[in-house]
Design a protein around this motif. Structure first.
Motif, PDB file in Angstrom:
ATOM      1  N   SER A 196       0.827  -1.211   0.000  1.00 34.38           N
ATOM      2  CA  SER A 196       0.000   0.000   0.000  1.00 34.38           C
ATOM      3  C   SER A 196       0.857   1.255   0.000  1.00 34.38           C
ATOM      4  O   SER A 196       0.364   2.346  -0.277  1.00 34.38           O
ATOM      5  CB  SER A 196      -0.913   0.001   1.232  1.00 34.38           C
ATOM      6  OG  SER A 196      -0.136  -0.071   2.424  1.00 34.38           O
ATOM      7  N   ALA A 197       2.143   1.096   0.308  1.00 35.60           N
ATOM      8  CA  ALA A 197       3.060   2.243   0.321  1.00 35.60           C
ATOM      9  C   ALA A 197       3.696   2.488  -1.045  1.00 35.60           C
ATOM     10  O   ALA A 197       4.539   3.378  -1.183  1.00 35.60           O
ATOM     11  CB  ALA A 197       4.151   2.026   1.367  1.00 35.60           C
ATOM     12  N   ASN A 198       3.282   1.721  -2.043  1.00 34.39           N
ATOM     13  CA  ASN A 198       3.828   1.891  -3.392  1.00 34.39           C
ATOM     14  C   ASN A 198       3.175   3.096  -4.074  1.00 34.39           C
ATOM     15  O   ASN A 198       2.491   2.988  -5.089  1.00 34.39           O
ATOM     16  CB  ASN A 198       3.589   0.614  -4.208  1.00 34.39           C
ATOM     17  CG  ASN A 198       4.139   0.714  -5.620  1.00 34.39           C
ATOM     18  OD1 ASN A 198       5.188   1.308  -5.842  1.00 34.39           O
ATOM     19  ND2 ASN A 198       3.418   0.150  -6.578  1.00 34.39           N
ATOM     20  N   ILE A 199       3.371   4.251  -3.455  1.00 31.93           N
ATOM     21  CA  ILE A 199       2.798   5.505  -3.955  1.00 31.93           C
ATOM     22  C   ILE A 199       3.880   6.578  -3.879  1.00 31.93           C
ATOM     23  O   ILE A 199       4.403   6.860  -2.798  1.00 31.93           O
ATOM     24  CB  ILE A 199       1.576   5.943  -3.121  1.00 31.93           C
ATOM     25  CG1 ILE A 199       0.493   4.849  -3.127  1.00 31.93           C
ATOM     26  CG2 ILE A 199       1.008   7.255  -3.644  1.00 31.93           C
ATOM     27  CD1 ILE A 199      -0.673   5.137  -2.200  1.00 31.93           C
ATOM     28  N   ASN A 200       4.206   7.152  -4.997  1.00 33.87           N
ATOM     29  CA  ASN A 200       5.218   8.205  -5.026  1.00 33.87           C
ATOM     30  C   ASN A 200       4.611   9.536  -4.593  1.00 33.87           C
ATOM     31  O   ASN A 200       3.509   9.882  -5.027  1.00 33.87           O
ATOM     32  CB  ASN A 200       5.787   8.360  -6.438  1.00 33.87           C
ATOM     33  CG  ASN A 200       6.685   7.202  -6.828  1.00 33.87           C
ATOM     34  OD1 ASN A 200       7.829   7.126  -6.399  1.00 33.87           O
ATOM     35  ND2 ASN A 200       6.163   6.296  -7.637  1.00 33.87           N
ATOM     36  N   PRO A 201       5.321  10.295  -3.751  1.00 35.73           N
ATOM     37  CA  PRO A 201       4.841  11.648  -3.418  1.00 35.73           C
ATOM     38  C   PRO A 201       4.720  12.489  -4.684  1.00 35.73           C
ATOM     39  O   PRO A 201       5.302  12.164  -5.725  1.00 35.73           O
ATOM     40  CB  PRO A 201       5.936  12.185  -2.487  1.00 35.73           C
ATOM     41  CG  PRO A 201       6.653  10.980  -1.977  1.00 35.73           C
ATOM     42  CD  PRO A 201       6.577   9.960  -3.067  1.00 35.73           C
ATOM     43  N   LEU A 202       3.987  13.564  -4.588  1.00 42.07           N
ATOM     44  CA  LEU A 202       3.721  14.381  -5.773  1.00 42.07           C
ATOM     45  C   LEU A 202       4.998  14.928  -6.399  1.00 42.07           C
ATOM     46  O   LEU A 202       5.097  15.024  -7.629  1.00 42.07           O
ATOM     47  CB  LEU A 202       2.776  15.530  -5.406  1.00 42.07           C
ATOM     48  CG  LEU A 202       1.358  15.109  -4.979  1.00 42.07           C
ATOM     49  CD1 LEU A 202       0.520  16.331  -4.651  1.00 42.07           C
ATOM     50  CD2 LEU A 202       0.684  14.280  -6.071  1.00 42.07           C
ATOM     51  N   HIS A 203       5.979  15.287  -5.579  1.00 41.07           N
ATOM     52  CA  HIS A 203       7.212  15.818  -6.171  1.00 41.07           C
ATOM     53  C   HIS A 203       7.959  14.733  -6.937  1.00 41.07           C
ATOM     54  O   HIS A 203       8.621  15.008  -7.939  1.00 41.07           O
ATOM     55  CB  HIS A 203       8.108  16.445  -5.089  1.00 41.07           C
ATOM     56  CG  HIS A 203       8.859  15.460  -4.252  1.00 41.07           C
ATOM     57  ND1 HIS A 203       8.304  14.839  -3.143  1.00 41.07           N
ATOM     58  CD2 HIS A 203      10.127  14.970  -4.367  1.00 41.07           C
ATOM     59  CE1 HIS A 203       9.194  14.029  -2.606  1.00 41.07           C
ATOM     60  NE2 HIS A 203      10.309  14.078  -3.326  1.00 41.07           N
ATOM     61  N   ARG A 204       7.837  13.475  -6.492  1.00 40.60           N
ATOM     62  CA  ARG A 204       8.459  12.369  -7.215  1.00 40.60           C
ATOM     63  C   ARG A 204       7.726  12.094  -8.529  1.00 40.60           C
ATOM     64  O   ARG A 204       8.344  11.681  -9.513  1.00 40.60           O
ATOM     65  CB  ARG A 204       8.450  11.106  -6.356  1.00 40.60           C
ATOM     66  CG  ARG A 204       9.416  11.108  -5.195  1.00 40.60           C
ATOM     67  CD  ARG A 204      10.852  11.006  -5.643  1.00 40.60           C
ATOM     68  NE  ARG A 204      11.106   9.810  -6.447  1.00 40.60           N
ATOM     69  CZ  ARG A 204      12.254   9.573  -7.069  1.00 40.60           C
ATOM     70  NH1 ARG A 204      13.236  10.458  -6.998  1.00 40.60           N
ATOM     71  NH2 ARG A 204      12.421   8.470  -7.766  1.00 40.60           N
ATOM     72  N   GLN A 205       6.428  12.327  -8.534  1.00 34.25           N
ATOM     73  CA  GLN A 205       5.676  12.183  -9.782  1.00 34.25           C
ATOM     74  C   GLN A 205       6.217  13.150 -10.829  1.00 34.25           C
ATOM     75  O   GLN A 205       6.352  12.802 -12.010  1.00 34.25           O
ATOM     76  CB  GLN A 205       4.181  12.449  -9.543  1.00 34.25           C
ATOM     77  CG  GLN A 205       3.524  11.585  -8.481  1.00 34.25           C
ATOM     78  CD  GLN A 205       3.359  10.134  -8.889  1.00 34.25           C
ATOM     79  OE1 GLN A 205       3.626   9.753 -10.022  1.00 34.25           O
ATOM     80  NE2 GLN A 205       2.911   9.303  -7.951  1.00 34.25           N
ATOM     81  N   LYS A 206       6.548  14.346 -10.384  1.00 38.21           N
ATOM     82  CA  LYS A 206       7.110  15.342 -11.301  1.00 38.21           C
ATOM     83  C   LYS A 206       8.495  14.920 -11.777  1.00 38.21           C
ATOM     84  O   LYS A 206       8.844  15.087 -12.954  1.00 38.21           O
ATOM     85  CB  LYS A 206       7.183  16.704 -10.604  1.00 38.21           C
ATOM     86  CG  LYS A 206       5.839  17.309 -10.257  1.00 38.21           C
ATOM     87  CD  LYS A 206       5.073  17.707 -11.510  1.00 38.21           C
ATOM     88  CE  LYS A 206       3.785  18.427 -11.163  1.00 38.21           C
ATOM     89  NZ  LYS A 206       3.030  18.834 -12.380  1.00 38.21           N
ATOM     90  N   ILE A 207       9.296  14.383 -10.855  1.00 36.43           N
ATOM     91  CA  ILE A 207      10.638  13.929 -11.225  1.00 36.43           C
ATOM     92  C   ILE A 207      10.559  12.832 -12.284  1.00 36.43           C
ATOM     93  O   ILE A 207      11.381  12.778 -13.207  1.00 36.43           O
ATOM     94  CB  ILE A 207      11.395  13.427  -9.977  1.00 36.43           C
ATOM     95  CG1 ILE A 207      11.712  14.605  -9.042  1.00 36.43           C
ATOM     96  CG2 ILE A 207      12.677  12.699 -10.367  1.00 36.43           C
ATOM     97  CD1 ILE A 207      12.316  14.195  -7.721  1.00 36.43           C
TER      98      ILE A 207
END
Length: 328
Positions: free
Chosen positions: A78-89
């Motif tokens: 369930s922790a396989n979620i990138n923070p929003l800044h990582r989505q941008k990266i």
């Protein structure tokens, strides 16, 4: 069932408590003017319509139905979620969706994220709709409660830094109401971060899911041609086949050309340039062999990646099963 946040830390007080909600067995009655926070067109007095709207807004039925098979499609965490800044990266564009089926589903350079509804930020809403014995949701209360818990927990992973919070509040995203402050959000999320997998619905035992895999396995798992059709025109749909088709065409053309050169050398009757014939013959054979090696290399690499993904999925699945058995 517990609330994931205290009333002191709620981020919205727009939900008006109905009469009768204090009594566990009594039915709740909303004022005729009461509406769902964030949705002034949803009148709470029309309990059937409001309950149906809330359920559709929070429950991803397709993914819930196949939640026991989702380990095939994505990392079992369930922790396989990138923070929003990582989505941008990662070069992903954040695309807003109001469909819970698409929340945290990504496709190449896009990821779909459902905004945090105002009513989920209200302590009173949780009391009346998700905890009350005579909830307007009826028998679906527990299922919706687990879905809401899981959905809320995803924001703990999506927003871990103030930079993530700033991205979430951008005008082109509006994932969180504009009036919410970073400090208030952190206080609100204190207990949310402690939510465990057994408290959420099956879909939220997993994080991000790749849309291409959902579409690939949809005929098998959902008995549907695809999970979500995102190609608006035939040209966009067939464009993904151009690369593989050109590769196969180039390989076949090279092979046939090499064979043709080898045969032509043997058929030449003239003795002019005879000293170059062996070179032509062996060069054509080398070209043929090299083409086959390159094609085989790509096939082997694809098979290795495919097998490695399945082996990883099995390893994680067995590890989680062993962990559960150890706890028992």
């Amino acid at each position: 069932m517990d609330l994931p946040f205290s009333e002191n830390y709620q981020l919205s007080d727009e939900f008006l408590r109905p009469t009768g909600y204090h009594k566990a067995k009594s039915s709740v009655k909303f004022d005729a003017a009461a509406t769902l926070p964030g949705y002034p067109n949803i009148h709470l007095a029309d309990t059937t319509h409001a309950a149906s709207f809330i359920e559709k807004a929070l429950c991803a039925r397709d993914l819930e139905n196949i939640s026991s098979q989702l380990w095939v499609l994505t990392t079992q965490s369930s922790a396989n979620i990138n923070p929003l800044h990582r989505q941008k990266i990662k070069g992903r564009e954040i695309v807003i969706t109001e469909d819970p089926r698409l929340h945290l589903v990504w496709s190449y350079t896009r990821i779909f994220i459902q905004p945090l509804p105002r009513y989920l930020l209200s302590h009173a809403f949780w009391e009346v709709y998700l905890l009350h014995d005579n909830s307007p949701l009826g028998k679906r209360r527990d299922a919706v409660h687990k879905a809401a818990m899981g959905f809320l927990r995803t924001y703990h992973h999506l927003i871990q830094h103030e930079s993530d919070f700033s991205i979430a509040q951008r005008d082109d995203h509006r994932l969180i109401p504009k009036e919410v402050t970073w400090q208030a959000f952190c206080q609100f999320m204190q207990k949310v971060s402690e939510i465990q997998d057994h408290e959420v619905s099956g879909r939220y035992h997993y994080g991000e899911i790749r849309l291409s895999r959902l579409n690939r396995y949809a005929p098998l798992l959902l008995h549907s041609r695809y999970y979500e059709q995102i190609h608006g025109q035939y040209a966009e749909y067939f464009a993904r086949f151009y690369g593989p088709m050109l590769f196969v065409f180039a390989v076949m053309t090279t092979i046939l050309s090499s064979m043709q050169v080898a045969m032509a050398v043997d058929q030449v009757a003239s003795h002019r340039w005879s000293e170059l014939w062996p070179f032509f013959r062996w060069f054509s054979v080398l070209g043929l062999f090299s083409t086959l090696v390159v094609a085989a290399f790509f096939v082997v690499v694809w098979l290795w990646m495919f097998t490695d993904e399945w082996m990883f999925a099995f390893r994680v699945r067995f590890a989680k099963k062993n962990a559960v058995e150890d706890v028992k």
